[in-house]
Design an enzyme around this catalytic site. Structure first.
Site, PDB file in Angstrom:
ATOM      1  N   HIS A  12      16.792 -21.685  -1.647  1.00  0.00           N
ATOM      2  CA  HIS A  12      17.569 -20.974  -2.746  1.00  0.00           C
ATOM      3  C   HIS A  12      18.051 -19.693  -2.653  1.00  0.00           C
ATOM      4  CE1 HIS A  12      16.363 -24.697  -4.795  1.00  0.00           C
ATOM      5  NE2 HIS A  12      14.983 -24.536  -4.371  1.00  0.00           N
ATOM      6  N   GLU A  20       2.870  -2.597   4.483  1.00  0.00           N
ATOM      7  CA  GLU A  20       2.133  -1.477   4.241  1.00  0.00           C
ATOM      8  C   GLU A  20       2.011  -0.704   5.446  1.00  0.00           C
ATOM      9  OE1 GLU A  20      -1.011  -0.924   1.012  1.00  0.00           O
ATOM     10  OE2 GLU A  20      -1.055  -2.959   1.807  1.00  0.00           O
ATOM     11  N   LYS A  32       0.540  -6.662   3.420  1.00  0.00           N
ATOM     12  CA  LYS A  32      -0.113  -6.022   4.552  1.00  0.00           C
ATOM     13  C   LYS A  32       0.809  -5.477   5.795  1.00  0.00           C
ATOM     14  CE  LYS A  32      -3.136  -5.163   2.714  1.00  0.00           C
ATOM     15  NZ  LYS A  32      -3.344  -5.775   1.315  1.00  0.00           N
ATOM     16  N   LYS A  46      -4.548   5.334  -1.684  1.00  0.00           N
ATOM     17  CA  LYS A  46      -5.308   4.403  -2.040  1.00  0.00           C
ATOM     18  C   LYS A  46      -5.552   4.150  -3.365  1.00  0.00           C
ATOM     19  CE  LYS A  46      -8.510   1.497  -0.830  1.00  0.00           C
ATOM     20  NZ  LYS A  46      -8.365   0.012  -0.315  1.00  0.00           N
ATOM     21  N   GLU A  82       0.583 -11.498  -0.086  1.00  0.00           N
ATOM     22  CA  GLU A  82      -0.505 -10.943   0.462  1.00  0.00           C
ATOM     23  C   GLU A  82      -0.032 -10.253   1.981  1.00  0.00           C
ATOM     24  OE1 GLU A  82      -3.577  -7.744   0.730  1.00  0.00           O
ATOM     25  OE2 GLU A  82      -2.356  -8.561  -0.823  1.00  0.00           O
ATOM     26  N   ASN A 120      -5.374  16.340 -10.038  1.00  0.00           N
ATOM     27  CA  ASN A 120      -4.808  15.257  -9.596  1.00  0.00           C
ATOM     28  C   ASN A 120      -4.378  14.637 -10.742  1.00  0.00           C
ATOM     29  OD1 ASN A 120      -4.581  12.670  -8.475  1.00  0.00           O
ATOM     30  ND2 ASN A 120      -6.902  12.170  -8.913  1.00  0.00           N
ATOM     31  N   GLY A 121      -3.017  13.862 -10.679  1.00  0.00           N
ATOM     32  CA  GLY A 121      -2.575  13.466 -11.924  1.00  0.00           C
ATOM     33  C   GLY A 121      -1.260  13.790 -12.240  1.00  0.00           C
ATOM     34  N   ARG A 147      -6.586   9.420  -0.141  1.00  0.00           N
ATOM     35  CA  ARG A 147      -6.017   9.398  -1.365  1.00  0.00           C
ATOM     36  C   ARG A 147      -4.623  10.092  -1.460  1.00  0.00           C
ATOM     37  NH1 ARG A 147      -9.723   8.597  -5.603  1.00  0.00           N
ATOM     38  NH2 ARG A 147      -8.307   9.552  -7.066  1.00  0.00           N
ATOM     39  N   CYS A 157      -4.059  12.186  -5.726  1.00  0.00           N
ATOM     40  CA  CYS A 157      -4.468  13.331  -4.710  1.00  0.00           C
ATOM     41  C   CYS A 157      -5.992  13.210  -4.688  1.00  0.00           C
ATOM     42  CB  CYS A 157      -4.139  14.698  -5.396  1.00  0.00           C
ATOM     43  SG  CYS A 157      -2.322  14.846  -5.721  1.00  0.00           S
ATOM     44  N   TRP A 197      -0.825  14.022  -2.779  1.00  0.00           N
ATOM     45  CA  TRP A 197       0.036  12.966  -2.678  1.00  0.00           C
ATOM     46  C   TRP A 197       1.358  13.489  -3.538  1.00  0.00           C
ATOM     47  CZ3 TRP A 197       2.901   9.397  -5.335  1.00  0.00           C
ATOM     48  CH2 TRP A 197       3.547   8.331  -4.367  1.00  0.00           C
TER      49      TRP A 197
HETATM   50  C1  AGP Z   1      -3.083  -2.688  -1.239  1.00  0.00           C
HETATM   51  O1  AGP Z   1      -3.331  -2.764   0.444  1.00  0.00           O
HETATM   52  C2  AGP Z   1      -2.477  -1.345  -1.883  1.00  0.00           C
HETATM   53  N1  AGP Z   1      -3.320  -0.295  -1.329  1.00  0.00           N
HETATM   54  C3  AGP Z   1      -2.343  -1.592  -3.111  1.00  0.00           C
HETATM   55  O2  AGP Z   1      -1.281  -2.522  -3.197  1.00  0.00           O
HETATM   56  C4  AGP Z   1      -3.531  -1.810  -4.066  1.00  0.00           C
HETATM   57  O3  AGP Z   1      -3.978  -3.084  -3.940  1.00  0.00           O
HETATM   58  C5  AGP Z   1      -2.928  -1.478  -5.439  1.00  0.00           C
HETATM   59  O4  AGP Z   1      -2.568  -0.223  -5.496  1.00  0.00           O
HETATM   60  C6  AGP Z   1      -3.984  -1.662  -6.533  1.00  0.00           C
HETATM   61  O5  AGP Z   1      -5.124  -0.770  -6.137  1.00  0.00           O
HETATM   62  P1  AGP Z   1      -6.438  -1.328  -7.193  1.00  0.00           P
HETATM   63  O6  AGP Z   1      -7.070  -2.590  -6.614  1.00  0.00           O
HETATM   64  O7  AGP Z   1      -7.312  -0.094  -6.603  1.00  0.00           O
HETATM   65  O8  AGP Z   1      -6.333  -1.443  -8.531  1.00  0.00           O
END
Ligand code: AGP
Length: 612
Positions: free
Chosen positions: A509, A493, A490, A607, A486, A105-106, A27, A2, A79
């Site tokens: 496999h 996401e 992307k 994020k 990766e 937040n938490g 966030r 959050c 969030w």
């Molecule tokens: C990547 O696009 C994502 N936002 C997510 O996988 C991110 O890489 C992961 O949460 C790790 O975040 P950090 O690098 O801030 O620790």
């Protein structure tokens, strides 16, 4: 997860709070709320959805005069972790009497027990959240000293929190506290601001105080008074923010993600600046804070991280083994922290994190510390918790990364891992000639990325062939396997296409059973010792009707199997991981753009993941 903002000063609080929330929206963005201190007591508005919804409600329900008279407030963008995104579950939450409001937040891990105790005392909860229990607990202890009440309440709380609290009975004061979740205080001229990260306050002040775990601060317009949970005074430095406001604005791009993709020549240049020693074919990484002897005595490197950062570590794995003949391994941080890892003083644990706040990676750092391993952070956000707890490490200098999908942090992480491998290798296996050649290749990275960015339009064209498909594969071998992972991440996401990355040899496999005619298969087929093998795997997909998109080396061997190709400039296969990743970032971006997806704030994501 959050975002929290607070303001106490002499100007109207509302615009500062809403402006700060907009900056923190990446966030969490499923609901938002604000509380102002006014002469009539506490005024609160909450709304489901983005901050813009809350701003509409504020405009509709609070007159300009009313807003202008309120110079203290707290706000929150959510969030959801406990309770669906509803108005009742949105923050700020109140105590029983409505005299106190709190944003959090938490995650409060023992909230059920706290709730049961309070309900036994007659409290009637109005939300499903963990946070409301803390707000009501503060109310229980409040005898006219808000800070005392907050401390008494927090002594009963287990879990992670960054909180800000106001009371109707203590005008001009905000009490904040942190444990496990980030919180910074901005110190201005006759005003103070509170935020989950500095991007929300950079346009008001560059002077910030990073709170540590266990800190509780009483903040007024002209003072910040910090103690611990035993009321002992704590002294914290005032740091200076170095990034520009423009860094947290779109700068004419449609999305932060596209802006950050196009920033990569510069962000990688920043990651290399003053660190690449082209004369000696090595790297200078003073932040590692280890002697040459210590580095030589290392028996192993263990990289920990989550998501994209984990993928960067996987590329690093290849670099350390290939260049430095140093045993390397990568572990998901969430696994490392619970598996009782076999690490000791001769191991270097590298915690990779863009935000520096990811809960699992932070816990992995603490676990490695307990085990006596050498620790270092590879982090982007300056002053973040992982950076401070690791105590030494390398900053990416990529600038703020706003888009939830990480792009420039990934290429910065891989660039720094290549530098680390170069540095460690020169003391071990790598010849001076090879070191000089590799250093020269690494120095080309900004131009290699620029060459890929010049193909933005061509890649957008390739994306058109993927738009209608709900499934896609990404294939790679060697260091291109994590790049395939990766690329798939992307696309998943931001476009919601179910994409999977595989080691190209793994397909037969099992996963190849999922292939259907026309299904996009993106193959990383750049010049490398395993190119023929990779092309063979692409043939297997082609034979089952797949639409093959190949990332190939310009001027290199043809990929006749491909229906479409994306060119990357010729370079060392380890270095090629970065331009290849940029090509896949653009591909994912354009597929998501063509599918009309909310690219910077994809559903269900945030994020930085500050909870387990
Ligand atoms: C990547 O696009 C994502 N936002 C997510 O996988 C991110 O890489 C992961 O949460 C790790 O975040 P950090 O690098 O801030 O620790």
């Amino acid at each position: 997860m959050c975002g929290i903002v607070g303001y106490v000063g002499r100007s109207a609080a509302t615009p500062v709070l809403l402006g700060g929330l907009r900056r923190l929206e990446y966030r969490g963005y499923d609901s938002a709320g604000v509380t102002l201190q006014s002469s009539e007591g506490l005024l609160t508005l909450r709304a489901v959805g983005k901050v813009a919804r809350l701003a509409d409600k504020v405009r509709a329900e609070w007159s300009d005069a009313r807003q202008a008279s309120c110079v203290v407030g707290i706000a929150h963008t959510r969030w959801a972790t406990h309770g669906a995104p509803t108005e009742a579950n949105a923050h700020p939450h109140a105590d029983a009497g409505g005299r106190i409001r709190l944003v959090h937040n938490g995650i409060i891990e023992n909230y059920r027990a706290l709730r049961a105790k309070l309900e036994a005392k007659g409290h009637v909860f109005t939300s499903e959240t963990d946070t409301e229990a803390v707000a009501r607990l503060v109310g229980e202890y409040n005898k006219g000293d808000l800070r005392k009440a907050v401390i008494s309440a927090l002594r009963q709380v287990e879990g992670a929190y960054g909180i800000a609290v106001v009371s109707a009975d203590e005008p001009g004061r905000i009490v904040v506290a942190r444990k496990g979740s980030p919180l910074v205080i901005g110190v201005g001229e006759g005003e103070c601001l509170i935020a989950s990260d500095p991007s929300a306050l950079i346009s008001h002040t560059r002077r910030v105080i990073y709170l540590d775990d266990g800190d509780v601060a009483l903040v007024t317009a002209d003072s910040v008074d910090i103690t611990d949970l035993d009321h002992a005074p704590m002294d914290r430095d005032v740091a200076r923010l170095e990034f520009e406001v423009s860094a947290v604005e779109k700068g004419g791009f449609e999305h932060f993600m596209l802006k950050e993709i196009h920033e990569q020549p510069e962000s990688v240049r920043n990651a290399l600046r003053g660190r690449l020693d082209l004369l000696n074919g090595t790297a200078v990484l003073s932040g590692m804070g280890a002697t040459a002897r210590e580095l030589l005595d290392l028996q192993r490197i263990v990289m920990v991280g989550c998501g994209t950062s984990l993928h960067a570590g996987m590329v690093g794995d290849f670099a350390f083994e290939e260049l430095a003949a140093l045993q390397a391994e990568v572990q998901p941080a969430a696994e490392f922290r619970y598996r009782n890892p076999l690490v000791d003083g001769r191991d270097l644990v590298v915690a990779i994190s863009q935000s520096g706040e990811t809960a699992d990676t932070l816990a992995a750092v603490r676990e490695a510390k307990d085990k006596g391993a050498m620790i270092m952070g590879l982090v982007n956000v300056v002053g973040s918790t992982i950076a401070r707890e690791a105590g030494r490490g390398v900053y990416l200098h990529a600038g703020p990364e706003i888009s939830v999908a990480s792009t420039k942090a990934f290429t910065g992480q891989v660039a720094v891992l290549l530098l680390m491998a170069l540095k460690l290798s020169r003391g071990r296996r790598l010849s001076r000639e090879r070191g000089l050649a590799l250093a020269a290749e690494i120095a080309r990275l900004p131009e290699l990325i620029e060459a890929v960015l010049r193909q933005d339009a061509a890649i957008a064209k390739v994306a058109e062939s993927m738009v209608k498909h709900e499934h896609a594969f990404f294939l790679g071998r060697g260091p291109m396997h994590p790049v395939a992972l990766e690329g798939a991440l992307k696309l998943k996401e931001i476009s919601y296409v179910h994409a999977e990355g595989y080691h190209a040899a793994e397909l037969k496999h099992g996963p190849i059973a999922l292939l259907t005619p026309g299904m996009p298969v993106v193959v990383l087929a750049n010049r490398s010792p395993v190119l023929d093998k990779t092309l063979g795997n692409a043939e297997e997909c082609k034979a089952r009707g797949a639409h093959v998109i190949a990332i190939v080396t310009e001027g290199g061997p043809e990929a006749a199997v491909a229906d479409e190709v994306i060119l990357i400039p010729d370079c060392d296969p380890l270095v090629a991981t970065i331009p290849a990743a940029v090509a896949l970032q653009l591909l994912a971006y354009h597929v998501a753009r063509l599918r009309g997806c909310p690219i910077d704030q994809p559903r269900n994501l945030a994020k930085s993941v500050t909870v387990e």
